[in-house]
Scaffold this active site. Structure first.
Site, PDB file in Angstrom:
ATOM      1  N   LYS A 483      -7.575   5.079  -3.560  1.00 10.94           N
ATOM      2  CA  LYS A 483      -6.891   4.717  -2.309  1.00 10.94           C
ATOM      3  C   LYS A 483      -5.753   3.739  -2.604  1.00 10.94           C
ATOM      4  O   LYS A 483      -5.730   3.118  -3.672  1.00 10.94           O
ATOM      5  CB  LYS A 483      -7.898   4.085  -1.351  1.00 10.94           C
ATOM      6  CG  LYS A 483      -8.518   2.808  -1.910  1.00 10.94           C
ATOM      7  CD  LYS A 483      -9.689   2.343  -1.076  1.00 10.94           C
ATOM      8  CE  LYS A 483     -10.304   1.098  -1.677  1.00 10.94           C
ATOM      9  NZ  LYS A 483     -11.651   0.853  -1.213  1.00 10.94           N
ATOM     10  N   TYR A 710      16.984 -22.999  -5.896  1.00 16.27           N
ATOM     11  CA  TYR A 710      17.125 -23.373  -4.487  1.00 16.27           C
ATOM     12  C   TYR A 710      16.389 -24.674  -4.225  1.00 16.27           C
ATOM     13  O   TYR A 710      15.303 -24.896  -4.753  1.00 16.27           O
ATOM     14  CB  TYR A 710      16.491 -22.301  -3.600  1.00 16.27           C
ATOM     15  CG  TYR A 710      17.294 -21.041  -3.493  1.00 16.27           C
ATOM     16  CD1 TYR A 710      18.544 -21.039  -2.905  1.00 16.27           C
ATOM     17  CD2 TYR A 710      16.768 -19.847  -3.975  1.00 16.27           C
ATOM     18  CE1 TYR A 710      19.263 -19.853  -2.791  1.00 16.27           C
ATOM     19  CE2 TYR A 710      17.484 -18.666  -3.866  1.00 16.27           C
ATOM     20  CZ  TYR A 710      18.733 -18.686  -3.268  1.00 16.27           C
ATOM     21  OH  TYR A 710      19.432 -17.523  -3.159  1.00 16.27           O
TER      22      TYR A 710
HETATM   23  C1  PLP Z   1     -12.627   0.526  -2.034  1.00 15.43           C
HETATM   24  C2  PLP Z   1     -13.951   1.068  -1.824  1.00 15.43           C
HETATM   25  C3  PLP Z   1     -14.854   1.187  -2.907  1.00 15.43           C
HETATM   26  C4  PLP Z   1     -14.575   0.647  -4.278  1.00 15.43           C
HETATM   27  O1  PLP Z   1     -14.878  -0.714  -4.359  1.00 15.43           O
HETATM   28  P1  PLP Z   1     -14.651  -1.534  -5.706  1.00 15.43           P
HETATM   29  O2  PLP Z   1     -15.195  -2.865  -5.410  1.00 15.43           O
HETATM   30  O3  PLP Z   1     -13.184  -1.543  -5.939  1.00 15.43           O
HETATM   31  O4  PLP Z   1     -15.383  -0.815  -6.765  1.00 15.43           O
HETATM   32  C5  PLP Z   1     -16.045   1.829  -2.658  1.00 15.43           C
HETATM   33  N1  PLP Z   1     -16.362   2.303  -1.441  1.00 15.43           N
HETATM   34  C6  PLP Z   1     -15.531   2.184  -0.381  1.00 15.43           C
HETATM   35  C7  PLP Z   1     -15.946   2.731   0.931  1.00 15.43           C
HETATM   36  C8  PLP Z   1     -14.302   1.562  -0.545  1.00 15.43           C
HETATM   37  O5  PLP Z   1     -13.488   1.439   0.504  1.00 15.43           O
END
Ligand code: PLP
Length: 815
Positions: A483, A710
């Protein structure tokens, strides 16, 4: 290399099933790389990716000879060599092969780092003195070394091999395959000793390679020197380094871009001009001089060779090209084997159109006719759309190539051609000898951008996936979380490499992320965690699998399926809210949900899942256990009502480590594969994946009283050297780490960020650091790490990673 199956069975001590008269000429161990299967043998290694599971695929690709420990499916027209351990068998085979070439001198190089550089440098110095066989790139593992040895044939008279180990006990096996005449130890770094109790144990393991060597070359460091002298008192021992070494560096004078090295070689003082100035290269050249000294070359010869040394690039980089092309620039390495590796890498890429730009090849003493026949055979075994040949030799032998080609006598001609004729939508491999300066072709084809880049090491990412795999039961599936553009690493490249390595599932947050992946040729199942209702149509067209978290959503999605009159039951994933209270059905609603899903012909529940809220906090164990039991409760109800068993999953990265008992049927791996995990022990096992880099644009010498940036927030007290870097908050580096809070890494040293960070630039204090304009600067990587940034920003590494701005060009490479 040609072996009859019966001879091979004898060498390996294998049980033979099938035709003893078949011939073996090449070896495959990765079913994806099988291109010309005739006379090929497939070896099924049982590593993390068990080769036995891919024998069927190899069979389908016309492989008929197999070395394996068992036969999953017997084919009557195939031949099987059954051995206890295929890796040991390969090592035995290599040993046998090597011992049939008595006239060959062998050099074996081991050590924590510098192996590949030293090996390539020996080759660069000696390729026209000897007919050399060497391990390609950094092929030094339990599999890579024997495979390299098996490439030896009767024309070779010098073999240069890298030998790597990662665990105790491995060197004995490596030494069985190769006992080098000359053994070289480059160094032993404590940082690499994670499997060893202490440095001594690590040294003892490494030097087992020298059991049968006549000469041992090693760094003159007290711990190493002492052990080698104790274990091998009767061998010729050659030390290199500073005080009291046989090859002793007396003095280094740096001048512009060269180093003048005053060196004593067994007491004889010689001065060499050396075209590199960095510390690592100077260490490597001492080892090189020790090796060359064994062959008794004259100082003049050696000086001439040193001046021709080239830097060794060990990796293949993918870069975005113009006209929607992808460019692989491998214009630093030119030999048959590295061409083979690069072609395989080219064919791992998704774009169907593949183009090769190839120059004459020099590093071989084979007669031209034979060499170019061999090269053309190799190139012809890959379905290329187009080849551009550069140089007189390839011009002469151009008719050997079967794909469409164009042949040019010089690089200038190719460039002229490419300026008038554009290649579109292709992956282009640029492969050639240094002399042709094909990097100029690369410059023409690559999209130009600024000097700030985010490097993504796809090899390390795969190693991290493998680490998590090793913590799971073999049958547990991995859903890779890609994602938010793979946590900021890039739109599709991570998904592409994971697909190539047969990951089970992908997951994205929103439909458009999934559409992009499909458009780039990703065919793996993709789960969408937030399937917006407005895009259901396309979600279905693109075969994305929605997470269903409410009755309203379920209803609308089923309506859409009916409207589209989909042919098969459509896969969906049911999310249960077990305590995160973000999305999901309540466990109490499960029965109602089950009744709705039951006997519904439009959908198939592919999985039932939930998400841990605190799997990283061990004090919250009770809560995590409660979440798992709530999920189990809902799952049991659904299974009973549905009459079939969907997949069950809940764990994220820290869940895998802290609660292996909750891996169920699958895990959802995210941050861990990108190189970070909130668990110190596991973090040590992970490799760094991303490096945000830039270069120094400008250095100013400032006097007391002058100010920087700056708001004039930095006032110079004593004379200072200040470097300006082309990276600022618009690239994702937040202003709060300015004014001395954060630092960057230049030549391994910390350079504090001074003054306010600007939109596109920042200033760092480089006083006392030997650096110049154009030098590389590490912003985020091994050090300072994501974790460090998270501390500075008072946030979590996830946010640091995803906030690196999209304007920073991403470069992907595999070592
Ligand atoms: C992002 C996400 C994961 C992965 O989590 P990590 O801590 O990065 O391993 C797993 N399940 C869901 C539903 C997520 O949104």
């Amino acid at each position: 290399m040609i072996y009859s199956v019966s001879a091979l069975a004898h060498i390996l001590g294998a049980k033979l099933l099938g035709d003893p008269n078949s011939k073996v000429e090449h070896i495959f161990y990765d079913s994806r790389n099988i291109i010309s299967p005739t006379h090929g043998v497939f070896i099924a290694f049982s590593g993390i990716r068990n080769g036995h599971n891919f024998m069927e695929e190899a069979y389908k690709k016309s492989i008929r000879i197999f070395i394996c420990s068992h036969i999953p499916v017997v084919h009557p027209d195939a031949t099987y060599l059954i051995v206890e351990n295929p890796i040991t068998a390969l090592q035995k085979w290599a040993h046998h092969h090597l011992s049939s070439y008595q006239g060959l001198t062998t050099i074996g190089i081991t050590g924590s780092n510098g192996k590949t550089v030293l090996k390539e440098w020996i080759d660069q110095c000696l390729w026209d003195e000897f007919s050399i066989i060497k391990s390609p790139k950094s092929y030094n593992s339990q599999i890579g070394l024997p495979l390299s040895i098996l490439q030896i044939d009767s024309k070779h008279n010098l073999g240069v091999f890298e030998v790597g180990i990662s665990k105790p006990g491995e060197m004995d096996k490596q030494e069985k395959a190769l006992h080098p005449n000359i053994g070289v130890l480059t160094n032993v770094l404590a940082a690499h000793s994670e499997y060893f109790k202490n440095k001594e144990e690590h040294i003892l393991e490494k030097i087992k390679l020298f059991k049968h060597s006549n000469v041992i070359i090693f760094p003159n460091e007290p711990s190493i020197s002492k052990i080698i002298r104790e274990i091998y008192p009767d061998k010729k021992l050659v030390s290199f380094g500073e005080d009291h070494s046989d090859i002793q560096l007396l003095k280094t004078t740096l001048k512009d871009n060269i180093a003048l090295l005053k060196i004593s070689i067994f007491g004889k003082v010689i001065e060499y001009t050396f075209p590199f100035t960095d510390h690592a290269s100077i260490q490597n050249v001492l080892g090189l001089l020790a090796v060359l000294n064994e062959f008794e070359f004259s100082p003049n010869f050696i000086q001439e060779k040193l001046l021709q040394l080239q830097s060794v690039s060990m990796r293949l980089e993918l870069m975005s090209g113009i006209n929607n092309c992808t460019i692989i620039n491998d214009s630093f390495n030119s030999d048959y084997q590295s061409l083979e590796i690069a072609l395989h890498f080219l064919f791992q890429q998704n774009k169907p159109k593949k183009v090769l730009i190839l120059s004459d090849i020099f590093q071989s003493r084979m007669p031209d006719a034979e060499l170019y026949k061999k090269i053309a055979d190799l190139v012809n075994s890959f379905p290329l759309q187009y080849i551009l040949l550069v140089g007189e030799k390839t011009y002469k032998y151009k008719n050997l190539f079967t794909a469409m080609y164009k042949s040019f006598l010089s690089t200038t001609e190719v460039i002229k051609f490419l300026e008038n004729q554009s290649i579109k939508d292709a992956t282009i491999l640029i492969k050639g000898a240094r002399k042709f300066e094909l990097e100029k072709v690369a410059q023409l084809l690559v999209v130009q951008s600024h000097d700030t880049i985010l490097e993504v090491n796809l090899h390390s990412l795969l190693m991290n996936v493998n680490y998590f795999k090793s913590q799971l039961k073999p049958e547990t599936k991995i859903i890779a979380m890609v994602k938010a553009s793979s946590y900021g690493l890039g739109n599709f490249e991570v998904a592409e490499v994971l697909q190539y390595y047969h990951i089970d599932y992908l997951a994205v947050a929103y439909p458009d992320e999934g559409f992009k992946l499909r458009d780039k040729g990703i065919y793996l199942p993709i789960m969408v965690m937030n399937p917006e209702m407005s895009s259901y149509d396309r979600v279905i067209d693109y075969k994305l699998e929605p997470e269903i978290y409410s009755f309203r959503e379920l209803d609308l999605f089923i309506q859409k399926l009916k409207e589209k009159n989909t042919a098969k039951r459509y896969p969906i994933h049911i999310k249960i809210d077990t305590g995160m209270h973000r999305l999901g059905f309540q466990p109490e609603e499960t029965r109602k949900l089950g009744e709705l899903l039951k006997d519904n012909d439009w959908i198939e529940v592919k999985s039932v899942f939930s998400h841990f809220a605190v799997s990283d906090v061990l004090e919250e164990e009770k809560f995590t256990r409660l979440q798992a039991s709530k999920l189990n409760y809902s799952f049991d109800i659904l299974v009973t009502i549905l009459g079939y068993k969907p997949l069950l999953h809940i764990s994220n990265s820290t869940g895998i480590i802290n609660y292996p008992e909750y891996q169920f049927d699958a895990v959802r791996l995210g941050i861990g594969m990108y190189g970070y995990i909130d668990n110190e022990k596991a973090l040590k096992k992970l490799e760094n994946v991303i490096t945000l880099k830039t270069v120094i644009s400008n250095i100013h010498e400032l006097k007391p009283g002058e100010t920087v940036g700056y708001g004039r927030r930095f006032i110079v007290q004593k004379n200072r050297s200040i470097a300006t870097l082309p990276i600022g908050y618009a690239d994702g580096i937040r202003r709060i780490i300015g004014n001395g809070k954060g630092y960057v890494n230049i030549q391994g040293k910390k350079a504090p960020i001074i003054g306010n960070i600007c939109m596109d630039m920042m200033m760092v204090d480089v006083t006392g650091i030997a650096c110049k304009e154009g030098d590389t600067v590490i912003i985020i990587g091994e050090n300072p790490s994501l974790k460090k940034y998270a501390e500075w920003y008072q946030t979590i590494p996830y946010e640091v990673l995803t906030s690196i701005s999209p304007r920073v060009k991403r470069i992907y490479y595999r070592e």
